[in-house]
Each structure stands twice: as structure tokens, then as C-alpha cells.
Scaffold this motif. Structure first.
Motif, PDB file in Angstrom:
ATOM      1  N   SER A   1      45.585  61.440  61.669  1.00 50.95           N
ATOM      2  CA  SER A   1      46.680  61.426  60.701  1.00 50.95           C
ATOM      3  C   SER A   1      46.266  60.611  59.486  1.00 50.95           C
ATOM      4  O   SER A   1      45.406  59.742  59.562  1.00 50.95           O
ATOM      5  CB  SER A   1      47.947  60.849  61.333  1.00 50.95           C
ATOM      6  N   GLU A   2      46.875  60.899  58.347  1.00 57.55           N
ATOM      7  CA  GLU A   2      46.466  60.235  57.109  1.00 57.55           C
ATOM      8  C   GLU A   2      47.178  58.902  56.921  1.00 57.55           C
ATOM      9  O   GLU A   2      48.324  58.722  57.342  1.00 57.55           O
ATOM     10  CB  GLU A   2      46.737  61.130  55.901  1.00 57.55           C
ATOM     11  N   LEU A   3      46.474  57.973  56.301  1.00 62.00           N
ATOM     12  CA  LEU A   3      47.040  56.690  55.922  1.00 62.00           C
ATOM     13  C   LEU A   3      46.559  56.350  54.516  1.00 62.00           C
ATOM     14  O   LEU A   3      45.626  56.969  53.992  1.00 62.00           O
ATOM     15  CB  LEU A   3      46.623  55.602  56.913  1.00 62.00           C
ATOM     16  N   THR A   4      47.198  55.366  53.926  1.00 61.98           N
ATOM     17  CA  THR A   4      46.747  54.854  52.632  1.00 61.98           C
ATOM     18  C   THR A   4      45.880  53.632  52.876  1.00 61.98           C
ATOM     19  O   THR A   4      46.343  52.652  53.472  1.00 61.98           O
ATOM     20  CB  THR A   4      47.939  54.479  51.738  1.00 61.98           C
ATOM     21  N   TYR A   5      44.628  53.712  52.461  1.00 56.60           N
ATOM     22  CA  TYR A   5      43.725  52.565  52.587  1.00 56.60           C
ATOM     23  C   TYR A   5      43.559  51.939  51.204  1.00 56.60           C
ATOM     24  O   TYR A   5      43.254  52.637  50.228  1.00 56.60           O
ATOM     25  CB  TYR A   5      42.360  52.981  53.125  1.00 56.60           C
ATOM     26  N   LEU A   6      43.774  50.620  51.132  1.00 54.95           N
ATOM     27  CA  LEU A   6      43.608  49.906  49.878  1.00 54.95           C
ATOM     28  C   LEU A   6      42.557  48.822  50.034  1.00 54.95           C
ATOM     29  O   LEU A   6      42.645  47.999  50.953  1.00 54.95           O
ATOM     30  CB  LEU A   6      44.934  49.292  49.425  1.00 54.95           C
ATOM     31  N   HIS A   7      41.555  48.846  49.174  1.00 53.99           N
ATOM     32  CA  HIS A   7      40.539  47.801  49.104  1.00 53.99           C
ATOM     33  C   HIS A   7      40.967  46.890  47.966  1.00 53.99           C
ATOM     34  O   HIS A   7      40.920  47.274  46.796  1.00 53.99           O
ATOM     35  CB  HIS A   7      39.165  48.420  48.812  1.00 53.99           C
ATOM     36  N   GLY A   8      41.451  45.687  48.316  1.00 50.55           N
ATOM     37  CA  GLY A   8      42.013  44.860  47.257  1.00 50.55           C
ATOM     38  C   GLY A   8      42.265  43.436  47.684  1.00 50.55           C
ATOM     39  O   GLY A   8      41.611  42.913  48.600  1.00 50.55           O
ATOM     40  N   VAL A   9      43.258  42.820  47.049  1.00 53.71           N
ATOM     41  CA  VAL A   9      43.574  41.414  47.276  1.00 53.71           C
ATOM     42  C   VAL A   9      45.083  41.221  47.209  1.00 53.71           C
ATOM     43  O   VAL A   9      45.817  42.085  46.729  1.00 53.71           O
ATOM     44  CB  VAL A   9      42.889  40.511  46.219  1.00 53.71           C
ATOM     45  N   ALA A  10      45.525  40.057  47.665  1.00 56.22           N
ATOM     46  CA  ALA A  10      46.922  39.649  47.526  1.00 56.22           C
ATOM     47  C   ALA A  10      47.046  38.773  46.290  1.00 56.22           C
ATOM     48  O   ALA A  10      46.206  37.892  46.064  1.00 56.22           O
ATOM     49  CB  ALA A  10      47.379  38.890  48.768  1.00 56.22           C
ATOM     50  N   VAL A  11      48.084  39.013  45.492  1.00 53.64           N
ATOM     51  CA  VAL A  11      48.253  38.240  44.262  1.00 53.64           C
ATOM     52  C   VAL A  11      49.621  37.570  44.257  1.00 53.64           C
ATOM     53  O   VAL A  11      50.573  38.051  44.859  1.00 53.64           O
ATOM     54  CB  VAL A  11      48.093  39.125  43.003  1.00 53.64           C
ATOM     55  N   GLY A  12      49.680  36.428  43.569  1.00 52.50           N
ATOM     56  CA  GLY A  12      50.922  35.693  43.445  1.00 52.50           C
ATOM     57  C   GLY A  12      51.862  36.326  42.443  1.00 52.50           C
ATOM     58  O   GLY A  12      51.501  37.228  41.681  1.00 52.50           O
ATOM     59  N   GLU A  13      53.090  35.803  42.411  1.00 49.81           N
ATOM     60  CA  GLU A  13      54.142  36.376  41.571  1.00 49.81           C
ATOM     61  C   GLU A  13      53.781  36.368  40.094  1.00 49.81           C
ATOM     62  O   GLU A  13      54.109  37.296  39.354  1.00 49.81           O
ATOM     63  CB  GLU A  13      55.444  35.595  41.810  1.00 49.81           C
ATOM     64  N   GLY A  14      53.082  35.343  39.647  1.00 50.56           N
ATOM     65  CA  GLY A  14      52.792  35.234  38.212  1.00 50.56           C
ATOM     66  C   GLY A  14      51.506  35.902  37.772  1.00 50.56           C
ATOM     67  O   GLY A  14      51.134  35.822  36.588  1.00 50.56           O
ATOM     68  N   THR A  15      50.817  36.578  38.670  1.00 48.07           N
ATOM     69  CA  THR A  15      49.531  37.182  38.340  1.00 48.07           C
ATOM     70  C   THR A  15      49.727  38.504  37.591  1.00 48.07           C
ATOM     71  O   THR A  15      50.513  39.357  38.005  1.00 48.07           O
ATOM     72  CB  THR A  15      48.705  37.453  39.610  1.00 48.07           C
ATOM     73  N   THR A  16      49.025  38.658  36.466  1.00 47.89           N
ATOM     74  CA  THR A  16      49.063  39.906  35.709  1.00 47.89           C
ATOM     75  C   THR A  16      48.114  40.909  36.355  1.00 47.89           C
ATOM     76  O   THR A  16      46.929  40.625  36.544  1.00 47.89           O
ATOM     77  CB  THR A  16      48.650  39.672  34.243  1.00 47.89           C
ATOM     78  N   VAL A  17      48.645  42.069  36.696  1.00 41.10           N
ATOM     79  CA  VAL A  17      47.852  43.085  37.382  1.00 41.10           C
ATOM     80  C   VAL A  17      47.365  44.124  36.375  1.00 41.10           C
ATOM     81  O   VAL A  17      48.177  44.723  35.664  1.00 41.10           O
ATOM     82  CB  VAL A  17      48.679  43.776  38.486  1.00 41.10           C
ATOM     83  N   PRO A  18      46.060  44.349  36.275  1.00 39.46           N
ATOM     84  CA  PRO A  18      45.524  45.371  35.367  1.00 39.46           C
ATOM     85  C   PRO A  18      46.114  46.747  35.674  1.00 39.46           C
ATOM     86  O   PRO A  18      46.393  47.083  36.836  1.00 39.46           O
ATOM     87  CB  PRO A  18      44.018  45.338  35.641  1.00 39.46           C
TER      88      PRO A  18
END
Length: 288
Positions: A196-213
Motif C-alpha cells: 500500500s502507498e504511503l507518503t515518505y518525507l525526508h526532512g526535519v522538524a522545525v519550530g514555530e518561528g522557522t521560515t520554511v522555503p
């Protein structure tokens, strides 16, 4: 949980010719559909929906051999036509109903399951419970098939497609727990069906004030509890063994259950060739 799963099996057995509302059943047993399906799949080695289908076709085989009208049998077990029933029957037994009626077989019977708690938890699990506020996971996401054992080549290909400096950029964005580069599996099939399909994310956890590109994907996770399991050894075998042990040993022995949400793997240390690693498996949980 072992007692609940046995009650689920008993209910299925008593209602094979009826629609089975797993969500309502789980609620009446004091748990959730999500946790019930995940624990059943992990311990039984098959999704609950597949078990129900196999048991229905096992019992239906006796009606087929007994000479009952095929359309009546199909309707009895929830199928609108003999064709639909025949496809389900063949998927379980490997032959069509007509062959079984003529030859008496072959039949592949699915026995009724019985869950038992055995004494296997003689190896302590390195576990902690963490409470996190709303979690924002950012990175590069892809839809991939679920593979239970061994390296997932689709995830490997996804990670390999990212430029080397992109891993450094992501790591620099990490500003919340779990720290560092993360392997996130989201939108999992509740039955945890292989393929079955899933969403795989290669990434990080960011705080509330972090600007996400703008070029990064985002997964928002509500605040809640997490069970964190640390493991070391051959990668990914040790990590996959830990996940299996959470279902077989940890959840049946502790007052927690899975809640909907992604599973997260944080790699803390690893060999240069990634043959071994120390990692943390983060599973979203709530009090049972």
C-alpha cells in the motif's frame, strides 16, 4: 490488547455474513479502529480486512461444496454478483467455485485466529514517552509503497535523487525535536498492508518561528504523546525488529495505544556505509 483482539476475532466469527463496522466494534471494546487495525496487522501478519475475507471464503467453501445456489451464497457473504464472489473465492482458494463444486477442492482454509501473550519480552526496550506541541515536519516528500522487511528501494531512490548540499540545507533548518534529519512515514494504510502507498518525507522538524522555503513539502502533526524507542545494530534490520517488538511486546504490556499520525525515524549515529546505525523510532501514542 490481546483480549481485545480475541474479542474482535470472536465478533468476526459470529458476523461473517454481515457488514462488520470495525470502528464501532473498537469503540465498544474501549479502543480505536486505528490502533486495533495496526496491532492486528502487526501480530497476525495480515490486515484485519484480509483475515475477514479469508474466513468468509473458508466458510463459504462449505456452502459451495454443499450445492447451494451460487448467487444465494454470493449475496449471503456480501457480494452483489456471482462474478464478484468468484473473484474473491479464487483469490483465497486459487480455484473458482465451479471447480470446487465439481472436485471438492483444493481448498485453502484460514483457521480462526487466537492471540496469546507469550513470555518473549526478556530483552528490555529502551523507551521514553515524550509530549510534543504541534509538530511541523518539512522536507521532500514522495509517494512510495510500504515494504515491511529490508531496504525500501523506492525510498532509497528518492533520497539519492536529492543533491548532497540539500541534506545540509535541511539539517540547518532543524530547530525542534526530533532533532536532525528524519525519515517520516505518513498517510499509512491503517491495516499496514504491504504494497500500500504511503507518503515518505525526508526532512526535519522545525519550530514555530522557522521560515520554511517554498520549495519544501510540509506535514503538520497535532500536539500529543510519542513513544520513543532507541535501537542500535544492523540497518535497517534492527530498526524493523524494534517496530515488530513494539506490537508483540511493548503495546500489550503498557497502557498506551497508537493514535493517527506519522511514524518518524531519527538517525543518531551511523556507519559510513549505513550498514549499522543507532536510531530512534517515534510513534504517536495516547493513553489507552
Amino acid at each position: 490488547m490481546i483480549a481485545i483482539l480475541n474479542q474482535v476475532v470472536g465478533y468476526v466469527e459470529d458476523h461473517l455474513t454481515e457488514d462488520i463496522d470495525v470502528a464501532d466494534l473498537a469503540r465498544r471494546l474501549g479502543t480505536t479502529e486505528y490502533h486495533t487495525r495496526r496491532m492486528f496487522s502487526s501480530l497476525a501478519g495480515m490486515p484485519l480486512s484480509e483475515y475477514i475475507r479469508r474466513r468468509r471464503m473458508s466458510v463459504a467453501a462449505a456452502d459451495v461444496v454443499g450445492g447451494d445456489d451460487l448467487l444465494a451464497i454470493a449475496v449471503r457473504y456480501g457480494y452483489g454478483s456471482t462474478e464478484a464472489f468468484g473473484r474473491a473465492f479464487r483469490a483465497v482458494h486459487g480455484v473458482v467455485p465451479g471447480d470446487v463444486r465439481r472436485d471438492g477442492g483444493p481448498l485453502r482454509t484460514q483457521p480462526q485466529l487466537r492471540f496469546r501473550l507469550t513470555v518473549e519480552g526478556n530483552t528490555p526496550m529502551d523507551t521514553r514517552i515524550a509530549e510534543l506541541s504541534d509538530l511541523r515536519l518539512v522536507g521532500h516528500a514522495a509517494r512510495v509503497p510500504l515494504i515491511h522487511e529490508g531496504v525500501n528501494p523506492h525510498i532509497q531512490a528518492h533520497i539519492a535523487s536529492l543533491p548532497a548540499d540539500e541534506h545540509l540545507r535541511l539539517k540547518a533548518l532543524s530547530s525542534a525535536e526530533p532533532a536532525g534529519l528524519l525519515q517520516v512515514s505518513a498517510d499509512l494504510d491503517p491495516d499496514y498492508t504491504e504494497g500500500s502507498e504511503l507518503t515518505y518525507l525526508h526532512g526535519v522538524a522545525v519550530g514555530e518561528g522557522t521560515t520554511v522555503p517554498d520549495d519544501l513539502d510540509v506535514i503538520e502533526v497535532p500536539a500529543g504523546g510519542w513513544a520513543v524507542f532507541r535501537t542500535s545494530g544492523p540497518y535497517p534490520a534492527a530498526l524493523q525488529a524494534t517496530w515488530a517488538a513494539t506490537a508483540a511486546d511493548w503495546f500489550p504490556s503498557n497502557p498506551w495505544r497508537l493514535r493517527p499520525g506519522p511514524s518518524i525515524v531519527a538517525i543518531l549515529e551511523r556507519a559510513d556505509d549505513f550498514s549499522t546505525a543507532t536510531s530512534e523510532l517515534w510513534l504517536p501514542v495516547e493513553r489507552a
